[in-house]
Design an enzyme around this catalytic site. Structure first.
Site, PDB file in Angstrom:
ATOM      1  N   TYR A  56      -4.807  41.656  30.870  1.00 15.15           N
ATOM      2  CA  TYR A  56      -3.474  41.079  30.664  1.00 15.15           C
ATOM      3  C   TYR A  56      -2.583  41.301  31.891  1.00 15.15           C
ATOM      4  CZ  TYR A  56      -5.182  41.221  25.856  1.00 15.15           C
ATOM      5  OH  TYR A  56      -5.944  41.089  24.720  1.00 15.15           O
ATOM      6  N   HIS A 119     -14.342  44.032  25.663  1.00 17.23           N
ATOM      7  CA  HIS A 119     -13.441  42.880  25.586  1.00 17.23           C
ATOM      8  C   HIS A 119     -14.170  41.535  25.703  1.00 17.23           C
ATOM      9  CE1 HIS A 119      -9.182  41.418  27.095  1.00 17.23           C
ATOM     10  NE2 HIS A 119      -9.616  40.713  26.064  1.00 17.23           N
TER      11      HIS A 119
HETATM   12  P1  NAD Z   1       0.163  35.761  19.147  1.00 20.44           P
HETATM   13  O1  NAD Z   1      -0.451  34.804  18.217  1.00 20.44           O
HETATM   14  O2  NAD Z   1       0.550  37.100  18.646  1.00 20.44           O
HETATM   15  O3  NAD Z   1       1.388  35.018  19.829  1.00 20.44           O
HETATM   16  C1  NAD Z   1       2.085  35.577  20.896  1.00 20.44           C
HETATM   17  C2  NAD Z   1       3.227  34.656  21.289  1.00 20.44           C
HETATM   18  O4  NAD Z   1       4.184  34.606  20.224  1.00 20.44           O
HETATM   19  C3  NAD Z   1       3.993  35.160  22.498  1.00 20.44           C
HETATM   20  O5  NAD Z   1       4.484  34.058  23.227  1.00 20.44           O
HETATM   21  C4  NAD Z   1       5.162  35.903  21.877  1.00 20.44           C
HETATM   22  O6  NAD Z   1       6.216  36.005  22.781  1.00 20.44           O
HETATM   23  C5  NAD Z   1       5.463  34.992  20.712  1.00 20.44           C
HETATM   24  N1  NAD Z   1       6.214  35.629  19.605  1.00 20.44           N
HETATM   25  C6  NAD Z   1       6.028  36.823  19.028  1.00 20.44           C
HETATM   26  N2  NAD Z   1       6.925  37.026  18.049  1.00 20.44           N
HETATM   27  C7  NAD Z   1       7.703  35.919  17.997  1.00 20.44           C
HETATM   28  C8  NAD Z   1       8.801  35.520  17.197  1.00 20.44           C
HETATM   29  N3  NAD Z   1       9.283  36.295  16.250  1.00 20.44           N
HETATM   30  N4  NAD Z   1       9.362  34.315  17.424  1.00 20.44           N
HETATM   31  C9  NAD Z   1       8.887  33.494  18.391  1.00 20.44           C
HETATM   32  N5  NAD Z   1       7.848  33.819  19.193  1.00 20.44           N
HETATM   33  C10 NAD Z   1       7.256  35.015  18.986  1.00 20.44           C
HETATM   34  O7  NAD Z   1      -0.872  35.912  20.378  1.00 20.44           O
HETATM   35  P2  NAD Z   1      -1.331  37.132  21.281  1.00 20.44           P
HETATM   36  O8  NAD Z   1      -0.216  37.895  21.857  1.00 20.44           O
HETATM   37  O9  NAD Z   1      -2.314  36.564  22.227  1.00 20.44           O
HETATM   38  O10 NAD Z   1      -2.132  38.058  20.259  1.00 20.44           O
HETATM   39  C11 NAD Z   1      -1.615  39.278  19.784  1.00 20.44           C
HETATM   40  C12 NAD Z   1      -2.242  40.453  20.501  1.00 20.44           C
HETATM   41  O11 NAD Z   1      -3.594  40.631  20.072  1.00 20.44           O
HETATM   42  C13 NAD Z   1      -2.326  40.302  22.012  1.00 20.44           C
HETATM   43  O12 NAD Z   1      -1.082  40.580  22.609  1.00 20.44           O
HETATM   44  C14 NAD Z   1      -3.441  41.268  22.331  1.00 20.44           C
HETATM   45  O13 NAD Z   1      -2.946  42.601  22.336  1.00 20.44           O
HETATM   46  C15 NAD Z   1      -4.395  41.076  21.148  1.00 20.44           C
HETATM   47  N6  NAD Z   1      -5.445  40.058  21.419  1.00 20.44           N
HETATM   48  C16 NAD Z   1      -6.674  40.493  21.801  1.00 20.44           C
HETATM   49  C17 NAD Z   1      -7.673  39.561  22.099  1.00 20.44           C
HETATM   50  C18 NAD Z   1      -9.029  40.063  22.546  1.00 20.44           C
HETATM   51  O14 NAD Z   1      -9.261  41.252  22.571  1.00 20.44           O
HETATM   52  N7  NAD Z   1      -9.957  39.192  22.883  1.00 20.44           N
HETATM   53  C19 NAD Z   1      -7.419  38.199  22.030  1.00 20.44           C
HETATM   54  C20 NAD Z   1      -6.163  37.792  21.598  1.00 20.44           C
HETATM   55  C21 NAD Z   1      -5.191  38.730  21.292  1.00 20.44           C
END
Ligand code: NAD
Length: 310
Positions: A56, A119
């Protein structure tokens, strides 16, 4: 805040977890002061699970999280990852992940992480992950550099097969339980329970598709799914509810997972998401949304080695 057991690890983690991908500028530029405020606000309100990765922002998210957690590191369950180093850069070798873990520990300003996850395993050779990567993680465990091991990835069947062969403490699946896709429990629910593996659901907002601002240009979903997301957003707006709120509430109602990870980069997102914990589901609206989603329900993009996509 509700806390749930993280599988058989003995850790109790907040039902709402902090996804730190936004701290790496993955969802637009931030600064350290905003990142620190966001992390502290989450922690002050009981969020104790923080998920980050070297990928990230190519180290930036870990670096910012490390600064924000200075002096309070022990108050959180800190999860990071190894094996994925860039969009197209992977190293699942024992030497590669050792170098990666040492860099993560430096950036996170800590001697140990609670969870180290391999990952995006679909990009790897499963035999290497079984014979080399996971044994290296087990060594880190013995050396006290990590407490628990995990796998993360997109294709659920492959994730399950690899979990059978590697016995991780946790499995992180993303984009498989939200308003548009809901096959997570069907594929991994009873398996994870039988094996005592903690299930983690990430990306309840479908990596930005289920937000009013919409996804970033890097989002891998086909246009038809992104367009459907806009239609769902418009319907929620007509009903006076932000789509992010409706989508997060829907995901939080899933009790089969230890935590739901939502990406947060700004204090106002933490505030909004904490409020969702108290909000009630609108079942009528959920039915309307389900009818609208139906033509693309459970359609997902693929990534990684074709043979691992099942
Ligand atoms: P998400 O679906 O959580 O969406 C994130 C987006 O939503 C960002 O733009 C954020 O700013 C926005 N957001 C959050 N709260 C909001 C609100 N209340 N109103 C409007 N917008 C809002 O996607 P993500 O961040 O990719 O997934 C969550 C977490 O899971 C990641 O940050 C990561 O830590 C983990 N993750 C891991 C993997 C992996 O290991 N392969 C893949 C995806 C995600």
């Amino acid at each position: 805040m509700e806390y749930r057991p993280l599988g058989q690890t003995g850790a109790l983690v907040s039902a709402l977890g902090f996804g730190a991908a936004p701290l790496g500028d993955v969802y637009g530029p931030l600064d350290q002061a905003t990142a620190t405020k966001t992390v502290h606000l989450a922690l002050d309100h009981g969020i104790n699970y923080f998920d980050v990765a070297p990928y990230y922002g190519l180290g930036l998210a870990e670096e910012r999280l490390g600064v924000a957690l200075r002096g309070i590191r022990n108050q959180v369950f800190l999860a990071t990852k190894c094996g994925r180093l860039g969009v197209n850069e992977f190293d699942f070798s024992a030497a590669g992940i050792q170098t990666s873990l040492e860099a993560s520990l430096r950036r996170l300003q800590t001697d140990t992480v609670d969870l180290l996850q391999i990952h995006d395993v679909e990009f790897g050779d499963p035999n290497q992950i079984v014979e080399e990567t996971m044994p290296a993680l087990q060594r880190f465990k013995k050396e006290g550099k990590i407490r628990f091991t995990g796998l993360t990835g997109l294709p659920l069947g492959y994730l399950k097969d690899l979990a059978r062969r590697t016995h991780p403490d946790t499995l992180l699946s993303y984009a498989h339980y939200n308003l548009m896709v809901d096959d997570l429990v069907e594929v991994l629910g009873s398996f994870s329970q039988e094996k005592g593996i903690a299930l983690i659901n990430a990306s309840p907002l479908h990596l930005g598709i289920l937000t009013d601002q919409g996804p970033q240009t890097w989002h891998a979903a086909p246009a038809v799914i992104q367009e459907k997301g806009r239609e769902l957003g418009a319907l929620c707006r007509r009903r006076g509810r932000p789509i992010s709120e409706v989508a997060l509430r829907f995901a939080l109602d899933l009790n089969d997972v230890a935590t739901t990870l939502v990406g947060m980069g700004r204090p106002n997102e933490v505030e909004a998401n904490l409020q969702v914990l108290e909000a009630a589901s609108d079942f009528e609206l959920l039915e309307e949304l389900a009818a609208l989603v139906a033509p693309v329900k459970n359609r997902i993009w693929t990534q990684g080695k074709p043979e691992n996509n099942y």
